[in-house]
Design a protein around this motif. Structure first.
Motif, PDB file in Angstrom:
ATOM      1  N   UNK A 147       0.823  -1.214   0.000  1.00 50.36           N
ATOM      2  CA  UNK A 147       0.000   0.000   0.000  1.00 50.36           C
ATOM      3  C   UNK A 147       0.857   1.265   0.000  1.00 50.36           C
ATOM      4  N   UNK A 148       1.876   1.230  -0.857  1.00 50.92           N
ATOM      5  CA  UNK A 148       2.709   2.415  -1.072  1.00 50.92           C
ATOM      6  C   UNK A 148       3.604   2.798   0.077  1.00 50.92           C
ATOM      7  N   UNK A 149       3.948   1.843   0.921  1.00 48.76           N
ATOM      8  CA  UNK A 149       4.686   2.144   2.160  1.00 48.76           C
ATOM      9  C   UNK A 149       5.972   2.951   1.909  1.00 48.76           C
ATOM     10  N   UNK A 150       6.810   2.494   1.003  1.00 49.26           N
ATOM     11  CA  UNK A 150       8.065   3.192   0.735  1.00 49.26           C
ATOM     12  C   UNK A 150       7.822   4.526   0.026  1.00 49.26           C
ATOM     13  N   UNK A 151       6.876   4.549  -0.910  1.00 45.48           N
ATOM     14  CA  UNK A 151       6.546   5.808  -1.593  1.00 45.48           C
ATOM     15  C   UNK A 151       6.113   6.861  -0.582  1.00 45.48           C
TER      16      UNK A 151
END
Length: 195
Positions: A147-151
């Motif tokens: 769910x886009x953690x690094x982004x």
């Protein structure tokens, strides 16, 4: 000769200690570069059927490149895809690392591995293009999975992801369409920032 090979094999085990910015698919921890290298090889084998240039591309060569391309991170570290400052001296750091690490091998293997690494870096052959495509999309897959953690940790904009991967459109429209879908999902879910 065998002693040199074993020294190299032991040295490259250090790749497992290099932490990347991307998380493993369950989001529990960051992946390491050894895991990344394994994952991109499996992806390359699996996605080869949809690569438009598969008939002119030797998959085994691409896999060899994927196994070797990040070994330099043992010395140079992992440079995050969107780290502008890190890219300023990335090439120089990685060339020094390639000289040292591939230099541990006997001459024949040293020349072959270094040549494969350089071919990947130049990105001109079909094999290098395919390997690079896979290397680029793997972190996208993991960002979608988490769910886009690094982004979100790095405040990444959708245009940054699209600009970094724009070149893939000409090399593989099929795979690029997946990137577009993921970016659209990232915008919709709020995982990627809009303008």
């Amino acid at each position: 000769m065998l002693e040199e090979m074993m020294k190299f094999i032991k040295e490259v085990d250090k790749l497992k200690t290099i932490e990347r910015r991307t998380y493993v698919s369950d989001g529990s921890r960051r992946e390491n570069s050894g895991e990344h290298s394994w994952h991109v090889c499996v992806m390359a084998m699996t996605l080869f059927e949809v690569f438009e240039r598969k008939n002119e591309t030797d998959l085994f060569t691409s896999i060899q490149m994927l196994l070797l391309h990040d070994i330099v991170e043992i010395d140079a570290g992992d440079t995050y895809a969107f780290d502008v400052n890190g890219y300023e001296d990335k090439h120089e750091r990685e060339v020094r690392a390639a000289e040292r690490i591939f230099g541990l091998l006997p001459e024949g293997a040293r020349t072959k591995y270094r040549s494969l690494w350089e071919e990947f870096e130049e990105g001109k052959t079909n094999e290098a293009l395919y390997a690079s495509i896979i290397d680029h999309i793997q972190p996208l897959l993991l960002n979608i999975s988490t769910e886009g953690k690094s982004w979100m940790e790095h405040n990444i904009y959708a245009h940054q992801v699209l600009n970094r991967n724009e070149w893939i459109k000409a090399a593989s429209p099929t795979i690029y369409s997946q990137i577009n879908e993921w970016v659209g999902m990232g915008i919709e879910k709020g995982w990627l920032l809009k303008e």
